[in-house]
Design a protein around this motif. Structure first.
Motif, PDB file in Angstrom:
ATOM      1  N   LYS A  35       0.816  -1.226   0.000  1.00 17.49           N
ATOM      2  CA  LYS A  35       0.000   0.000   0.000  1.00 17.49           C
ATOM      3  C   LYS A  35       0.847   1.273   0.000  1.00 17.49           C
ATOM      4  N   HIS A  36       1.857   1.312   0.864  1.00 20.24           N
ATOM      5  CA  HIS A  36       2.651   2.547   0.990  1.00 20.24           C
ATOM      6  C   HIS A  36       4.131   2.209   1.041  1.00 20.24           C
ATOM      7  N   ILE A  37       4.906   2.936   0.256  1.00 19.26           N
ATOM      8  CA  ILE A  37       6.355   2.714   0.264  1.00 19.26           C
ATOM      9  C   ILE A  37       7.028   3.988   0.777  1.00 19.26           C
ATOM     10  N   ILE A  38       7.731   3.844   1.876  1.00 15.67           N
ATOM     11  CA  ILE A  38       8.406   5.003   2.468  1.00 15.67           C
ATOM     12  C   ILE A  38       9.908   4.801   2.326  1.00 15.67           C
ATOM     13  N   GLY A  39      10.565   5.712   1.633  1.00 18.36           N
ATOM     14  CA  GLY A  39      12.024   5.665   1.513  1.00 18.36           C
ATOM     15  C   GLY A  39      12.651   6.402   2.683  1.00 18.36           C
ATOM     16  N   ILE A  40      13.656   5.789   3.295  1.00 14.64           N
ATOM     17  CA  ILE A  40      14.378   6.464   4.377  1.00 14.64           C
ATOM     18  C   ILE A  40      15.736   6.846   3.806  1.00 14.64           C
ATOM     19  N   MET A  41      15.987   8.144   3.774  1.00 15.03           N
ATOM     20  CA  MET A  41      17.133   8.650   3.032  1.00 15.03           C
ATOM     21  C   MET A  41      18.003   9.536   3.919  1.00 15.03           C
ATOM     22  N   SER A  42      19.282   9.586   3.621  1.00 21.00           N
ATOM     23  CA  SER A  42      20.137  10.541   4.335  1.00 21.00           C
ATOM     24  C   SER A  42      21.101  11.145   3.331  1.00 21.00           C
ATOM     25  N   GLY A  43      21.528  12.358   3.629  1.00 21.42           N
ATOM     26  CA  GLY A  43      22.475  13.010   2.727  1.00 21.42           C
ATOM     27  C   GLY A  43      23.823  12.330   2.779  1.00 21.42           C
ATOM     28  N   LYS A  44      24.218  11.915   3.989  1.00 20.49           N
ATOM     29  CA  LYS A  44      25.514  11.269   4.159  1.00 20.49           C
ATOM     30  C   LYS A  44      25.393  10.049   5.057  1.00 20.49           C
ATOM     31  N   GLY A  45      26.443   9.250   5.062  1.00 17.12           N
ATOM     32  CA  GLY A  45      26.404   8.000   5.807  1.00 17.12           C
ATOM     33  C   GLY A  45      26.586   8.178   7.310  1.00 17.12           C
ATOM     34  N   GLY A  46      26.150   7.180   8.045  1.00 11.78           N
ATOM     35  CA  GLY A  46      26.425   7.101   9.473  1.00 11.78           C
ATOM     36  C   GLY A  46      25.587   7.979  10.380  1.00 11.78           C
ATOM     37  N   VAL A  47      24.509   8.570   9.838  1.00  8.47           N
ATOM     38  CA  VAL A  47      23.698   9.465  10.680  1.00  8.47           C
ATOM     39  C   VAL A  47      22.552   8.723  11.388  1.00  8.47           C
ATOM     40  N   GLY A  48      22.399   7.442  11.085  1.00 10.11           N
ATOM     41  CA  GLY A  48      21.383   6.647  11.779  1.00 10.11           C
ATOM     42  C   GLY A  48      20.184   6.281  10.926  1.00 10.11           C
ATOM     43  N   LYS A  49      20.360   6.312   9.617  1.00 11.86           N
ATOM     44  CA  LYS A  49      19.257   6.003   8.693  1.00 11.86           C
ATOM     45  C   LYS A  49      18.714   4.586   8.910  1.00 11.86           C
ATOM     46  N   SER A  50      19.606   3.604   9.000  1.00 14.03           N
ATOM     47  CA  SER A  50      19.147   2.213   9.170  1.00 14.03           C
ATOM     48  C   SER A  50      18.502   2.027  10.538  1.00 14.03           C
ATOM     49  N   THR A  51      19.047   2.689  11.536  1.00 20.50           N
ATOM     50  CA  THR A  51      18.498   2.598  12.892  1.00 20.50           C
ATOM     51  C   THR A  51      17.081   3.163  12.906  1.00 20.50           C
ATOM     52  N   VAL A  52      16.904   4.336  12.293  1.00 20.60           N
ATOM     53  CA  VAL A  52      15.570   4.951  12.244  1.00 20.60           C
ATOM     54  C   VAL A  52      14.608   4.059  11.455  1.00 20.60           C
ATOM     55  N   THR A  53      15.084   3.490  10.349  1.00 18.93           N
ATOM     56  CA  THR A  53      14.244   2.581   9.554  1.00 18.93           C
ATOM     57  C   THR A  53      13.745   1.439  10.438  1.00 18.93           C
ATOM     58  N   ALA A  54      14.671   0.850  11.193  1.00 19.28           N
ATOM     59  CA  ALA A  54      14.335  -0.314  12.013  1.00 19.28           C
ATOM     60  C   ALA A  54      13.321   0.041  13.104  1.00 19.28           C
ATOM     61  N   ILE A  55      13.561   1.151  13.808  1.00 20.81           N
ATOM     62  CA  ILE A  55      12.654   1.486  14.925  1.00 20.81           C
ATOM     63  C   ILE A  55      11.282   1.923  14.393  1.00 20.81           C
ATOM     64  N   ARG A 256      19.365  -6.865  18.572  1.00 22.61           N
ATOM     65  CA  ARG A 256      18.104  -6.912  19.316  1.00 22.61           C
ATOM     66  C   ARG A 256      17.411  -5.560  19.307  1.00 22.61           C
ATOM     67  N   VAL A 257      17.420  -4.906  18.143  1.00 20.71           N
ATOM     68  CA  VAL A 257      16.824  -3.568  18.065  1.00 20.71           C
ATOM     69  C   VAL A 257      15.329  -3.602  18.419  1.00 20.71           C
ATOM     70  N   GLU A 258      14.688  -4.749  18.194  1.00 17.53           N
ATOM     71  CA  GLU A 258      13.258  -4.847  18.520  1.00 17.53           C
ATOM     72  C   GLU A 258      12.997  -4.770  20.031  1.00 17.53           C
ATOM     73  N   LYS A 259      14.034  -4.947  20.812  1.00 17.24           N
ATOM     74  CA  LYS A 259      13.874  -4.892  22.277  1.00 17.24           C
ATOM     75  C   LYS A 259      14.097  -3.472  22.809  1.00 17.24           C
ATOM     76  N   PHE A 260      14.446  -2.545  21.932  1.00 15.61           N
ATOM     77  CA  PHE A 260      14.725  -1.176  22.365  1.00 15.61           C
ATOM     78  C   PHE A 260      13.417  -0.399  22.531  1.00 15.61           C
ATOM     79  N   GLU A 261      13.169   0.090  23.729  1.00 18.59           N
ATOM     80  CA  GLU A 261      11.867   0.708  24.021  1.00 18.59           C
ATOM     81  C   GLU A 261      11.948   2.221  24.264  1.00 18.59           C
ATOM     82  N   ALA A 262      13.160   2.733  24.528  1.00 14.69           N
ATOM     83  CA  ALA A 262      13.271   4.106  25.050  1.00 14.69           C
ATOM     84  C   ALA A 262      12.728   5.199  24.118  1.00 14.69           C
ATOM     85  N   PHE A 263      12.670   4.955  22.819  1.00 17.48           N
ATOM     86  CA  PHE A 263      12.223   6.008  21.894  1.00 17.48           C
ATOM     87  C   PHE A 263      10.744   5.854  21.505  1.00 17.48           C
TER      88      PHE A 263
END
Ligand SMILES: Nc1ncnc2c1ncn2[C@@H]1O[C@H](COP(=O)(O)OP(=O)(O)OP(=O)(O)O)[C@@H](O)[C@H]1O
Length: 280
Positions: A35-55, A256-263
């Motif tokens: 239904k919906h495709i959301i691209g998670i993008m960053s200008g440069k590497g290492g800013v947490g794009k994959s982490t944000v995608t996962a959470i 174990r990113v799925e176990k991270f609750e703080a955010f």
């Protein structure tokens, strides 16, 4: 050639504004209803794009949506490790490839799930990498998904262009840190999305502050209001700002990113904003 009539993103396609709806160029997999495709993008590497995608994926999943993650960072894939599925392998039946499920039921496809060993590099030039991304869309059985999150490679290069041209992306979420140098690079990404006719849903400013472990005081690493100012500078909505968090780093390293609750609160607001922007 694509069939826009049968495409679940018909009417939401990045090309809808320039009368090129029938030139998507990618055959839609009849087994998929995304239904919906959301691209998670960053200008440069290492800013947490994959982490944000996962959470973000975990938050959407917990809200009851069916969620998948396409790890389009072909040469630097990190999604399988974050979810601890890096020792699993995607299966295929000669025609289609099947994603691997995380422990909470998020479907993941990544180059690392196809390589014999995750340490093996992908020594391909741009067009082949672009081809792999297209295959992740055409040949992977995503099935019925409410959201497919695409973890894009950093920057505005070849593969980012392929994603925007060949996958009917609903909107983009930028991930950044509020430094002026980074903002300039994010502006490039925002301008690229604009040129491609894809809506930028907003920016998540990551690693913006730390909380003192003794007194609980917030320490703004880049200065007060830096996130809002950075978002204003590139002309996009600030979806949220995230602190640096030691537990997140540790749980990510342990798969174990799925176990991270703080955010949870931050991502509840970020998701509300995204869902509101795409009328879900
Ligand atoms: N808010 C945070 N607090 C602590 N560590 C973080 C935070 N966000 C990301 N990290 C850590 O920063 C590192 C880079 O994060 P991540 O891999 O998500 O970045 P990326 O932008 O996807 O990188 P790449 O460009 O290589 O794909 C990882 O070790 C991750 O655990």
């Amino acid at each position: 050639m694509s069939n826009c009539q049968s495409c679940p993103s018909n009417g939401n396609c990045s090309r809808q504004n320039n009368n090129q709806q029938n030139t998507c160029g990618v055959v839609n997999n009849p087994k998929n209803r995304v239904k919906h495709i959301i691209g998670i993008m960053s200008g440069k590497g290492g800013v947490g794009k994959s982490t944000v995608t996962a959470i973000l994926a975990v938050e959407l999943k917990r809200r009851g949506f069916k969620v998948g993650i396409m790890d389009a960072d072909i040469t630097g894939p990190s999604i399988p490790r974050l979810f601890g599925i890096n020792n699993q392998r995607a299966t295929g039946d000669g025609t289609y490839i099947y994603p691997v499920k995380t422990s909470e039921g998020i479907d993941v496809m990544s180059m690392n799930l196809l390589m014999p060993q995750e340490t093996q590099p992908v020594l391909w030039r741009g067009p082949m990498i672009g081809g792999a991304v297209q295959q992740f869309w055409t040949d992977v059985v995503w099935g019925e998904l409410d959201f497919l999150l695409v973890d894009m490679p950093p920057g505005t290069g070849d593969v980012a262009l392929t994603v925007m041209q060949s996958i009917p992306v609903t909107g983009l979420v930028m991930v950044s840190t509020p430094q002026s140098m980074v903002s300039m690079i994010v502006a490039k990404a925002v301008n690229m999305a604009d040129k491609m006719g894809i809506k930028v849903l907003g920016v998540v400013e990551n690693m913006t502050y730390i909380t003192c472990p003794d007194c609980g005081k917030r320490i703004d690493i880049y200065g007060k209001n830096a996130s809002q100012e950075a978002a204003n500078k590139v002309g996009v909505k600030l979806l949220g700002e995230l602190p640096m968090d030691k537990d997140l780093m540790e749980l990510s390293d342990e798969g174990r990113v799925e176990k991270f609750e703080a955010f949870r609160e931050e991502f509840k607001n970020i998701s509300d904003s995204i869902l509101g922007s795409i009328n879900v």
